[in-house]
Motif scaffolding. Structure first.
Motif, short mmCIF file in Angstrom:
data_model
loop_
_atom_site.label_atom_id
_atom_site.label_comp_id
_atom_site.label_asym_id
_atom_site.label_seq_id
_atom_site.Cartn_x
_atom_site.Cartn_y
_atom_site.Cartn_z
N LEU A 1 0.74 -1.25 0.04
CA LEU A 1 0.03 -0.12 0.08
C LEU A 1 0.80 1.36 0.08
N ALA A 2 2.03 1.26 0.97
CA ALA A 2 2.99 2.36 0.85
C ALA A 2 3.41 2.61 -0.51
N LEU A 3 3.63 1.44 -1.24
CA LEU A 3 4.47 1.48 -2.50
C LEU A 3 3.32 2.14 -3.45
N HIS A 4 2.21 1.60 -3.41
CA HIS A 4 0.95 1.95 -4.22
C HIS A 4 0.71 3.48 -4.14
N ASP A 5 0.97 4.09 -3.00
CA ASP A 5 0.83 5.65 -2.86
C ASP A 5 1.96 6.17 -3.41
N ARG A 6 3.26 5.71 -3.26
CA ARG A 6 4.31 6.32 -3.89
C ARG A 6 4.13 6.32 -5.47
N LEU B 1 4.27 9.24 -8.39
CA LEU B 1 4.75 9.20 -9.66
C LEU B 1 4.24 9.18 -10.96
N ASP B 2 2.88 8.96 -11.03
CA ASP B 2 1.92 8.96 -12.10
C ASP B 2 1.97 7.66 -12.83
#
Ligand SMILES: Cc1cc2nc3c(=O)[nH]c(=O)nc-3n(C[C@H](O)[C@H](O)[C@H](O)COP(=O)(O)OP(=O)(O)OC[C@H]3O[C@@H](n4cnc5c(N)ncnc54)[C@H](O)[C@@H]3O)c2cc1C
Ligand code: FES
Length: 257
Positions: free
Chosen positions: A120-125, A129-130
């Motif tokens: 989830l943290a990766l998804h947000d990042r 980054l579009d």
């Protein structure tokens, strides 16, 4: 830089199925953490459990971090008993985290069971980054699927109680067929799943970063309890998952399963 701190608990609640989420005020960790890193928790007041328990950082929202967990044994049973306003001693951020600086356009996130936690943290990042994001979640059954925060996630359960019946690789293979090689797979979950995901990545020529969850004792590179075998040129080398990982290039790993 890793720090030890007494984090105040903002909430510690059941979320979906068998999962709970603990929200911690941890400014110094939240400030520097990157997706894929983890913390270790000192649970209870005595020597039981003796070892700190590792948990992936599920969400980074400075000054707060969130952890998603499933009660499994003595440590997580204790963790579930902590209340709002209690403090919890945590050490982190630990490990290396996912690499998101490449020039890829599409990210395929594959999470198995509680392996969904760091994604989830990766998804947000990746959203920032579009990047185009495709999320695939796999579990034994519906109660072990946590889709909160992931829009349009594709689900596979072994008993067919949510999404398609089968393994994540069933969805991954058809997804990969429709993608260009300008994509990256990011995966976290049990070793068997990570091995199968790595093979799918290789078959479709899509690079794959995997986050390993080997059993850990110290969590800081001293005890060697967490090592995994990796290729180093023509040689084999042991790497410590807690400091050299937990994220590895899938091509490096020599699977022992
Ligand atoms: C880098 C890392 C990140 C992790 N992130 C999360 C997370 O975000 N959410 C979460 O719920 N759990 C996560 N885990 C697993 C978590 O640390 C264990 O579930 C926890 O240590 C269990 O502690 P316990 O005292 O409750 O269970 P124990 O009484 O110690 O063990 C209960 C059972 O769980 C098994 N177990 C313990 N650790 C692991 C492991 N690492 N992999 C597979 N089986 C294990 C034991 O062999 C035993 O069968 C992570 C582990 C690692 C190494
Ligand atoms: S857990 Fe001790 S070296 Fe990794």
């Amino acid at each position: 830089m890793k720090k030890i701190l007494n984090a105040k608990i903002i909430s510690n609640k059941k979320v979906s199925g068998e999962y709970r989420k603990i929200v911690l005020n941890a400014p110094s960790i939240a400030k520097t953490a990157v997706p894929g890193q983890f913390v270790t928790l000192k649970l209870g007041s005595g020597n039981v459990p003796f070892l700190r328990r590792p948990m992936s950082i599920h969400k980074i929202k400075p000054p707060v971090i969130e952890l998603l967990y499933k009660v499994r044994g003595v440590g997580t049973e204790l963790l579930a008993k902590y209340n709002e306003k209690d403090t919890l001693e945590i050490l982190g951020p630990l490990g290396n985290g996912f690499k998101t600086d490449g020039s890829f356009s599409t990210a395929i996130l594959v999470g198995g069971g509680y392996g969904i936690a760091p994604l989830l943290a990766l998804h947000d990042r990746l959203k920032k980054l579009d990047k185009k994001i495709i999320t695939i979640i796999g579990a034994k059954s519906k109660t072990l699927v946590n889709k909160e925060g992931f829009t349009g996630a594709l689900i596979a359960t072994e008993d067919g109680s949510d999404g398609i019946k089968g393994l994540v690789t069933k969805i991954l293979s058809s997804t990969c067929c429709n993608l260009s090689t300008d994509s990256v797979i990011f995966a976290c979950g049990p070793d068997k799943m990570l091995k199968a995901v790595s093979e799918a990545g290789r078959l479709h020529n899509i690079p794959c970063q995997i986050s390993m969850e080997n059993l850990m004792a110290c969590g800081v590179g001293v005890c060697l309890s967490c090592v995994c075998a990796v290729k180093q040129g023509l040689k084999t080398e042991n790497k410590r998952v807690c400091v050299d990982g937990p994220v590895f290039d899938a091509e490096e790993i020599i699977w022992q399963i």
